[in-house]
Design an enzyme around this catalytic site. Structure first.
Site, mmCIF file in Angstrom:
data_model
loop_
_atom_site.group_PDB
_atom_site.id
_atom_site.type_symbol
_atom_site.label_atom_id
_atom_site.label_comp_id
_atom_site.label_asym_id
_atom_site.label_seq_id
_atom_site.Cartn_x
_atom_site.Cartn_y
_atom_site.Cartn_z
ATOM 1 N N HIS A 1 -3.877 5.966 3.388
ATOM 2 C CA HIS A 1 -4.518 4.743 2.897
ATOM 3 C C HIS A 1 -3.873 3.488 3.489
ATOM 4 O O HIS A 1 -4.556 2.571 3.965
ATOM 5 C CB HIS A 1 -4.423 4.739 1.372
ATOM 6 C CG HIS A 1 -5.291 3.740 0.675
ATOM 7 N ND1 HIS A 1 -4.883 2.448 0.427
ATOM 8 C CD2 HIS A 1 -6.533 3.846 0.145
ATOM 9 C CE1 HIS A 1 -5.841 1.803 -0.220
ATOM 10 N NE2 HIS A 1 -6.849 2.632 -0.410
ATOM 11 N N SER B 1 -11.192 -0.865 -0.857
ATOM 12 C CA SER B 1 -9.909 -0.818 -0.154
ATOM 13 C C SER B 1 -10.079 -1.133 1.321
ATOM 14 O O SER B 1 -9.137 -1.593 1.975
ATOM 15 C CB SER B 1 -9.281 0.577 -0.289
ATOM 16 O OG SER B 1 -8.714 0.776 -1.549
ATOM 17 N N ASP C 1 0.838 -1.198 0.000
ATOM 18 C CA ASP C 1 0.000 0.000 0.000
ATOM 19 C C ASP C 1 0.872 1.247 0.000
ATOM 20 O O ASP C 1 1.954 1.234 -0.598
ATOM 21 C CB ASP C 1 -0.940 -0.047 1.208
ATOM 22 C CG ASP C 1 -2.294 0.598 0.932
ATOM 23 O OD1 ASP C 1 -2.320 1.814 0.687
ATOM 24 O OD2 ASP C 1 -3.323 -0.104 0.962
#
Length: 758
Positions: free
Chosen positions: A213, A540, A154
């Site tokens: 994220h 996600s 990520d």
């Protein structure tokens, strides 16, 4: 500042529930003035006397360098190749000119080369919603994931966040070979590894997360217990990941420029070397042939080593055939709601009330049903009015509540910022028709509520019919107990799969709407501690839920293969909501099979599935032959030379998959196909399963034998299924049908959904 700007953009992207549309012009965006671009080059393994597995990294890298121009000095060759793959692929990523690639094609051992692709990025309560209770049941039995290593590919991580404390976490297993690129003693028994692969080298130092994220996904999969978590004092509780005592290995593959294919493959390669058990990847682009898909290639190599790979399905729903990451050796995860909402109610002057959501609910806002404010529709305000409240379009709204529509160029939070700039008191944000009833709790900058399309139409109608329309916003806070949960999020990508429609995708859905997890910086500026969280949405978010659940299953069943874990998750999935009715989608109608796949994950049932459908790595080779790939194309994926004429081929639906996806068509011929499936008994030694069938519309389903009798544990039985299309199948304007095949014992229900494409 660029990182902060991108973090804001990324936050909005995830809150909006969509991914960037892939633009081929972004491929190899790092062109240099000398004409060099980044290519992924696939080659054969070197022809040496050693077994391929005995080749050292140095042997392979020497072989890779031999494909570069002969007149290039050795030091330049080493600079040009910035990723040399050793485990999940045979090849390298290098800076090359088109002429150099053309010359390379003439060399013995060359397979193919292509320009590198750039891919976009695609919980206090979700544990309880999934039935995982602290101190009891499956969660405790799986030791909260102890001893299992989850690799997260990520945007990096915020290593000092309390979610990554190693309290209660044992040292990593002896097999761990990874490293930590943070300075000092930042890594610990929880965060055991952290590496950066951005642009082939550490991007400005260690793999710190500048976007948020990666921190969010890592803590969702394996974050430790953090008490008193909240965002704007909403969703209060203990934040914890699915596998809180599992180890985390972080591989930074995404930056402000996106996620580069070569970096992703390098991270897969390193994760195999390091010894991870599960790989979680919330990244993806449009589906294409698997030999052109770097994630599919990397995942195949990881699967061959016994590593479970979980990927996000994409946020391009509700359009059909919008999925990412659809290879059958990947668990493809769609997104669903949980039974918690951060509720805000709109009350109109005509006494009608409509529920919506917003994360930001300020205490100083007069939330009073008697305090009515003027209500206006954005398209009627200003000289350059816009129904979607684009920047600079509003005027004369001071003290008013403004109705804005989704869509346009601005994000949901940006629309509220425009209302605030123009002096508005509050915003009502209505969905577009395609998003139906799917709403999200966003960190708005003023009192706001996100309502459904249907509610928006009624509010709009009231404004038009009243000479002095008024409304108020009632801030209700956190509400738990939605009987319609789980439901499929409108943004969750749908099947059928484009490269392989004979494999049902997505595989599963899991929590992905308004998920609270760790965040690098405070969303609420009043928070001064390091325990900072955010609530965002997307596949996600659902992907790491399943990655963590896979880690729990691996901890409980260390001998299970990746396919066995996938089977257990899929055959035990729920297809009903908390109210006992069929899972619905954004239209409030029952979600179809291409939205939910096998259904919604049920971790406790997955731990004890009764039967499993297992698939060995070599089984996929005959499947790839059945896709009519050339032998060179198959070699790119499998890293071995294959003669389909020798190994044979199977149709897609013949793969020993836990579901069926049939391509019937609508011609005048009678369509009939016979398939086999093999199941292993992982339940009690003496077990009998009887058949239960719900045949898809206009289809006959015949199964032999109609009963499975197991006399011992791990016994294997093969059964046959004949599907026959009835007269007129596919001729009534119906594009697909769905049903299921279920084996039922006195303890278990092992379900295989059936999809039919006419």
């Amino acid at each position: 500042m660029e990182g902060k700007k991108f973090a804001m953009v990324l936050q909005i992207i995830n809150l909006l529930g969509f991914i960037f549309v892939f633009d081929p012009s972004l491929v190899a965006a790092d062109e240099e003035q000398n004409g060099m671009q980044t290519y992924i080059v696939w080659v054969e393994k070197p022809r040496v006397s050693l077994e391929p597995s005995a080749l050292s990294h140095e042997d392979l890298e020497r072989w890779y360098r031999s494909f570069l121009p002969e007149n290039m000095i050795e030091s330049s060759k080493q600079t040009r190749i910035f990723h040399a793959y050793h485990n999940v692929a045979t090849g390298f990523a290098a800076k090359l000119t088109a002429e150099e690639v053309k010359a390379m094609e003439k060399k013995q051992g060359f397979v193919s080369a292509h320009l590198e692709a750039i891919l976009p990025l695609h919980t206090t309560h979700s544990l309880n919603f999934l039935g995982l209770q602290h101190g009891s049941g499956f969660w405790k039995g799986a030791n909260y994931g102890k001893g299992v290593i989850i690799g997260v590919l990520d945007t990096g991580i915020s290593p000092d966040h309390p979610s990554f404390s190693d309290k209660g976490v044992p040292p990593p297993p002896a097999k761990w070979k990874g490293k930590c690129e943070f300075d000092g003693a930042i890594c610990n028994n929880k965060l055991i590894g952290a590496r950066s692969f951005v642009d082939g080298q550490p991007a400005g130092g260690p793999p710190f997360d500048r976007e948020g994220h990666g921190t969010h996904t890592a803590s969702t999969a394996g974050g430790n217990f953090v008490k008193h978590a909240a965002v704007f004092e909403m969703a209060k509780g203990t934040a914890v990941g699915m596998a809180p005592y599992a180890h985390l290995a972080i591989y930074k593959v995404c930056s402000i420029l996106g996620c580069f294919e070569g970096d992703i493959l390098a991270a897969f390669d390193a994760a195999v070397d390091d010894g991870v058990d599960v790989i979680s990847l919330s990244v993806g682009g449009p589906s294409g042939p698997f030999y052109t898909d770097g994630i599919a290639i990397g995942a195949f190599g990881a699967m061959q080593k016994g590593i479970f790979v979980s990927c996000s399905a994409g946020n391009s729903g509700p359009s059909y055939s919008s999925l990412s990451n659809v290879a059958p050796w990947i668990l493809t995860v769609g997104a669903s709601t949980i039974d918690r909402s951060i509720r805000v109610t709109t009350r109109l002057g005509n006494k009608k009330a409509y529920n919506g959501e917003s994360l930001f609910q300020p205490k100083n806002f007069s939330s009073n049903s008697k305090l009515m404010l003027p209500l206006v529709y954005a398209s009627t305000i200003g000289n350059t009015s816009s129904p979607s409240c684009e920047h600079g379009t509003l005027e004369n709204v001071r003290g008013k509540i403004v109705l804005c529509e989704r869509g346009g160029m601005s994000g949901r939070v940006d629309k509220g910022a425009e209302v605030k700039r123009a002096g508005g008191a509050a915003m009502i944000l209505m969905n577009q028709e395609i998003d139906g009833y799917s709403t999200s709790a966003d960190p708005h900058v003023l009192p706001a509520t996100h309502v459904s399309y249907a509610a928006g139409l009624k509010i709009k109608s009231y404004i038009k019919s009243s000479s002095k329309p008024t409304a108020t916003i009632l801030l209700k806070g956190t509400v738990i107990g939605d009987s319609q949960a789980p439901s499929v999020a409108s943004f969750s990508s749908r099947g059928p799969s484009i490269p392989s429609p004979g494999i049902l995708k997505p595989d599963i859905i899991g929590p992905g709407v308004s998920i609270l997890a760790a965040w690098p910086v405070p969303v609420d500026k009043a928070i001064k501690s390091k325990a900072t969280f955010n609530i965002i949405s997307g596949t996600s978010m659902s992907c790491p839920h399943l990655s963590g659940i896979a880690a729990l299953l691996k901890s409980f069943h260390p001998d299970w293969s990746p396919a066995a874990i996938k089977s257990a998750i899929m055959t035990t999935a729920d297809v009903h909501n908390l109210g006992g009715k069929s899972i619905i989608d954004q239209t409030l109608r029952p979600a179809d099979i291409f939205a939910i796949g096998a259904g919604h994950v049920n971790p406790t049932k997955a731990n004890d599935p009764g039967l499993i459908y297992d698939t060995q790595p070599n089984d996929y080779i005959r499947y790839l032959c059945g896709l009519k790939y050339t032998e060179k194309q198959i070699q790119i994926i499998t890293q071995q030379k294959v003669k389909c004429s020798k190994v044979g081929s199977i149709s897609e639906a013949q793969l020993n998959y836990p579901t069926f996806s049939l391509i019937v068509g609508s011609n005048n011929k009678t369509w009939s196909q016979l398939y086999t499936r093999t199941v292993k008994n992982v339940g009690p030694a003496n077990s009998t399963y009887k058949l239960e069938i719900l045949a898809p519309q206009k289809m006959n389903v015949d199964v032999s034998p109609p009963e499975l009798r197991f006399l011992k544990a791990n016994q294997i039985i093969t059964y046959r299924v004949k599907f026959t299309a009835q007269t007129g199948a596919g001729k009534e304007g119906v594009s697909f049908g769905q049903g299921y095949l279920r084996w039922v014992s006195d303890k278990y229900k092992v379900t295989s959904p059936i999809a039919v494409l006419f």
